[in-house]
Scaffold this active site. Structure first.
Site: not given
Ligand code: PGA
Length: 257
Positions: A9-11, A96, A98, A168, A174, A214
């Protein structure tokens, strides 16, 4: 047997030029047989078409990080499932944490997007997970069970077997704090049992459940060795070819024969 699937997941990282460098780095190092393992990269929208041209014909599949639930229309700023299909996406990350935290996405919205994605031929990677506060209150099981039941609402067993769930824990994303392999395994089994109750155990056994939060080369082998951890959704460590490849190597090593 379930394949081990590693998704990056490159965000909101990487311009097209940087994306090209990263994908070429990954391709150059992916010289070993994947066996039953699978690799997915999920760049930002602006790099999808370019990355598709670079991964086409390779073992790397393409995914997006979000999608809307209509085919087209006056929805400024949104991207539709047919648009993602047209640039070669097979997967899409949905719900996700976020997106839930910063953009107000609810279980109901994630469910709507998942149903539309499946109907459009995309495989959703549907994210669930508790916050630190919820874990400390000992309501992790309740939160995750509710999320799984809500995001899978009205999805057929044939479709549920195709999709991917990513567990997650929000406190591990992160932060450098990873769930222990046992903590992750416990929740993965809970997710599988929940799916078993909603559908049938035979269905639940087919669903790929990834761990995310992580994941690094150093902890990936122990996590991926757990019975119900079928892959990883990797953020930070997927932005460098070396660390992403090391995680893929551990997926190959831990794949059940
Ligand atoms: P992280 O992100 O690996 O940087 O913790 C994982 C994710 O958000 O999918």
């Amino acid at each position: 047997m379930r394949p081990k699937i590693i998704a990056g997941n490159w965000k909101m990282y990487k311009t097209p030029t940087e994306s090209k460098d990263l994908v070429e780095g990954i391709k150059a190092k992916l010289t070993f047989p994947l066996g039953a393992a699978k690799v997915i990269v999920c760049p930002p929208f602006t790099s999808l078409a370019l990355v598709q041209s670079l991964v086409s014909g390779s073992a790397i599949a393409l995914g997006a990080q979000n999608v809307y639930f209509e085919d087209e229309g006056a929805y400024t700023g949104e991207v539709s499932p047919p648009m993602l299909r047209s640039v070669g996406c097979s997967y899409v990350i949905l719900g996700h944490s976020e997106r839930r935290q910063y953009f107000g996405e609810t279980n109901e919205l994630v469910n709507k997007k998942a149903r539309k994605a499946l109907a459009s031929g995309l495989i959703p990677i549907v994210c669930v997970g508790e916050t630190l506060e919820q874990r400390e209150k000992n309501i992790t099981d309740q939160i995750v069970t509710t999320q799984v039941r809500s995001v899978l609402k009205d999805i057929s067993s044939g479709d549920v077997e195709r999709l991917i769930i990513a567990y997650e824990p929000v406190w591990a994303i992160g932060t450098g704090k990873t769930a222990t392999p046992q903590q992750a395994q416990d929740v993965h089994l809970l997710i599988r049992k929940t799916i078993g109750q909603m559908y049938a155990w035979a269905t639940a056994e087919k669903v790929v459940i990834q761990y995310g939060g992580s994941v690094k080369p150093e902890n990936s082998r122990d996590l991926l060795s757990q019975a119900d951890i079928d892959g990883a959704l990797v953020g930070g460590a997927c932005l460098k070819a070396d660390s992403f490849i090391a995680i893929i190597e551990n997926a190959v090593l831990t794949s059940r024969k």
